[in-house]
Design an enzyme around this catalytic site. Structure first.
Site, mmCIF file in Angstrom:
data_model
loop_
_atom_site.group_PDB
_atom_site.id
_atom_site.type_symbol
_atom_site.label_atom_id
_atom_site.label_comp_id
_atom_site.label_asym_id
_atom_site.label_seq_id
_atom_site.Cartn_x
_atom_site.Cartn_y
_atom_site.Cartn_z
ATOM 1 C CG ASP A 7 -2.180 -15.806 6.757
ATOM 2 O OD1 ASP A 7 -3.395 -15.827 6.429
ATOM 3 O OD2 ASP A 7 -1.716 -14.956 7.542
ATOM 4 C CB CYS A 64 -3.021 -12.604 5.319
ATOM 5 S SG CYS A 64 -3.013 -10.813 5.364
ATOM 6 C CB THR A 66 -6.197 -7.481 7.625
ATOM 7 O OG1 THR A 66 -4.771 -7.501 7.505
ATOM 8 C CG2 THR A 66 -6.624 -7.677 9.071
ATOM 9 C CG HIS A 97 -5.677 4.395 -13.012
ATOM 10 N ND1 HIS A 97 -6.371 5.275 -12.229
ATOM 11 C CD2 HIS A 97 -6.374 4.314 -14.178
ATOM 12 C CE1 HIS A 97 -7.434 5.720 -12.881
ATOM 13 N NE2 HIS A 97 -7.462 5.147 -14.067
ATOM 14 C CG HIS A 133 -2.267 5.407 -15.825
ATOM 15 N ND1 HIS A 133 -2.514 6.073 -14.644
ATOM 16 C CD2 HIS A 133 -3.375 5.566 -16.579
ATOM 17 C CE1 HIS A 133 -3.730 6.609 -14.690
ATOM 18 N NE2 HIS A 133 -4.279 6.304 -15.853
#
Length: 141
Positions: A7, A64, A66, A97, A133
């Site tokens: 963004d 974005c 954060t 993992h 996993h």
């Protein structure tokens, strides 16, 4: 092939990552956005997620401000495992993992030097394939 999108808050960091991908001759498809004009991150998360689930791309990178919002949006898409990573250890662990197929980054919180190292680690680490996993990933579905 890597699907990449952002963004407005991740636009500048996306340009840095694209420069890295070009320098390393890593194929990618840019799904936007293409400027710092305000846009809605869920749209771009969906574009990258669909590129992966439709088999057009193997992995994705989403950015974005954060990395939080765009990772939440990506994780709403079936078969997408997006991981917000702020360090190389997390990027390696999520590939080993969780077999994460989307890396999320925060353009306003992670500098370009570290972000490139995180991308390099994420793209360069294979899933371990260990039974424990695999079992846990299947439980996510």
């Amino acid at each position: 092939m890597i699907a990449i999108a952002c963004d407005h808050g991740g636009y500048e960091l996306k340009q840095e990552i694209i420069s890295y991908l070009n320098a390393k001759e890593i194929g990618y498809e840019d799904y936007g956005c293409y400027s710092k004009a305000s846009v809605d991150y869920p749209y771009y998360a969906k574009e990258v997620g669909q590129a992966i689930t439709q088999g057009k791309c193997e992995k994705g990178i989403l950015i974005c401000g954060t990395g939080i919002g765009i990772s939440i949006a990506a994780n709403k898409i079936p078969d997408i495992r997006a991981a917000l990573c702020t360090d190389c250890f997390s990027a390696e662990a999520t590939r080993l993992h969780n077999n994460a197929n989307v890396l999320a980054l925060g353009g306003r919180v992670t500098g370009p030097g570290l972000a490139i190292k995180i991308v390099e680690t994420f793209l360069g680490t294979d899933f371990s394939g260990e039974e424990r996993h695999l079992k846990r990933i299947q439980m996510l579905d």
